[in-house]
Scaffold this motif. Structure first.
Motif, PDB file in Angstrom:
ATOM      1  N   ALA A   4       0.829  -1.210   0.000  1.00  0.00           N
ATOM      2  CA  ALA A   4       0.000   0.000   0.000  1.00  0.00           C
ATOM      3  C   ALA A   4       0.863   1.259   0.000  1.00  0.00           C
ATOM      4  O   ALA A   4       0.542   2.245  -0.661  1.00  0.00           O
ATOM      5  CB  ALA A   4      -0.925   0.001   1.209  1.00  0.00           C
ATOM      6  N   LEU A   5       1.980   1.230   0.730  1.00  0.00           N
ATOM      7  CA  LEU A   5       2.848   2.399   0.802  1.00  0.00           C
ATOM      8  C   LEU A   5       3.688   2.606  -0.450  1.00  0.00           C
ATOM      9  O   LEU A   5       3.889   3.727  -0.897  1.00  0.00           O
ATOM     10  CB  LEU A   5       3.784   2.289   2.009  1.00  0.00           C
ATOM     11  N   THR A   6       4.201   1.518  -0.990  1.00  0.00           N
ATOM     12  CA  THR A   6       5.198   1.638  -2.059  1.00  0.00           C
ATOM     13  C   THR A   6       4.722   1.152  -3.425  1.00  0.00           C
ATOM     14  O   THR A   6       5.443   1.295  -4.395  1.00  0.00           O
ATOM     15  CB  THR A   6       6.455   0.826  -1.706  1.00  0.00           C
ATOM     16  N   GLU A   7       3.540   0.561  -3.461  1.00  0.00           N
ATOM     17  CA  GLU A   7       3.029  -0.065  -4.676  1.00  0.00           C
ATOM     18  C   GLU A   7       3.946  -1.193  -5.159  1.00  0.00           C
ATOM     19  O   GLU A   7       3.971  -1.555  -6.320  1.00  0.00           O
ATOM     20  CB  GLU A   7       2.809   0.967  -5.775  1.00  0.00           C
ATOM     21  N   ASP A   8       4.714  -1.745  -4.237  1.00  0.00           N
ATOM     22  CA  ASP A   8       5.616  -2.861  -4.516  1.00  0.00           C
ATOM     23  C   ASP A   8       4.866  -4.152  -4.181  1.00  0.00           C
ATOM     24  O   ASP A   8       4.491  -4.370  -3.039  1.00  0.00           O
ATOM     25  CB  ASP A   8       6.870  -2.726  -3.658  1.00  0.00           C
ATOM     26  N   THR A   9       4.641  -4.975  -5.154  1.00  0.00           N
ATOM     27  CA  THR A   9       3.827  -6.178  -4.962  1.00  0.00           C
ATOM     28  C   THR A   9       4.640  -7.423  -4.619  1.00  0.00           C
ATOM     29  O   THR A   9       4.075  -8.498  -4.479  1.00  0.00           O
ATOM     30  CB  THR A   9       3.000  -6.456  -6.224  1.00  0.00           C
ATOM     31  N   ARG A  10       5.946  -7.289  -4.448  1.00  0.00           N
ATOM     32  CA  ARG A  10       6.776  -8.486  -4.229  1.00  0.00           C
ATOM     33  C   ARG A  10       6.406  -9.236  -2.962  1.00  0.00           C
ATOM     34  O   ARG A  10       6.410 -10.465  -2.944  1.00  0.00           O
ATOM     35  CB  ARG A  10       8.252  -8.111  -4.217  1.00  0.00           C
ATOM     36  N   PHE A  11       6.067  -8.527  -1.873  1.00  0.00           N
ATOM     37  CA  PHE A  11       5.667  -9.208  -0.638  1.00  0.00           C
ATOM     38  C   PHE A  11       4.411 -10.029  -0.880  1.00  0.00           C
ATOM     39  O   PHE A  11       4.318 -11.179  -0.492  1.00  0.00           O
ATOM     40  CB  PHE A  11       5.389  -8.194   0.483  1.00  0.00           C
ATOM     41  N   THR A  12       3.429  -9.404  -1.510  1.00  0.00           N
ATOM     42  CA  THR A  12       2.163 -10.074  -1.782  1.00  0.00           C
ATOM     43  C   THR A  12       2.363 -11.268  -2.698  1.00  0.00           C
ATOM     44  O   THR A  12       1.793 -12.338  -2.473  1.00  0.00           O
ATOM     45  CB  THR A  12       1.158  -9.086  -2.405  1.00  0.00           C
ATOM     46  N   GLU A  13       3.170 -11.102  -3.725  1.00  0.00           N
ATOM     47  CA  GLU A  13       3.425 -12.199  -4.658  1.00  0.00           C
ATOM     48  C   GLU A  13       4.074 -13.378  -3.950  1.00  0.00           C
ATOM     49  O   GLU A  13       3.711 -14.534  -4.184  1.00  0.00           O
ATOM     50  CB  GLU A  13       4.307 -11.715  -5.803  1.00  0.00           C
ATOM     51  N   LEU A  14       5.018 -13.100  -3.062  1.00  0.00           N
ATOM     52  CA  LEU A  14       5.672 -14.182  -2.339  1.00  0.00           C
ATOM     53  C   LEU A  14       4.689 -14.862  -1.392  1.00  0.00           C
ATOM     54  O   LEU A  14       4.681 -16.090  -1.276  1.00  0.00           O
ATOM     55  CB  LEU A  14       6.895 -13.667  -1.573  1.00  0.00           C
TER      56      LEU A  14
END
Length: 87
Positions: A4-14
């Motif tokens: 939500a903060l960074t629009e980085d989806t890597r955590f969610t994908e993992l």
């Protein structure tokens, strides 16, 4: 939260990858997830980002804090300014 903060989806994908493994009946443990995050440098990166955010907010630099969330060049420049090189 990081997505939500960074629009980085890597955590969610993992996380989704680990859930799929669980659906397949394979055992997963939290340590495995953490190891994968660390291997990808994401845990370290999160600590770096939080350190920088804390410094910026402590100095009242709220606008810079907003910028670093989305602007990698600004984030890199401020990491250097505050000598933040590791977690």
């Amino acid at each position: 939260m990081m997505e939500a903060l960074t629009e980085d989806t890597r955590f969610t994908e993992l996380a989704e990858e680990m859930l799929e493994k669980q659906r397949e009946g394979k055992e997963i443990v939290l340590c495995e997830y953490i190891d994968k995050l660390e291997a990808r440098g994401e845990v370290k990166g999160e600590r770096k980002l939080l350190t920088l955010l804390a410094k910026l907010y402590a100095l009242g630099r709220d606008e810079d804090a907003k910028l670093i969330v989305k602007d990698e060049d600004t984030r890199k420049r401020l990491y250097e300014e505050f000598c933040i090189t590791h977690s």
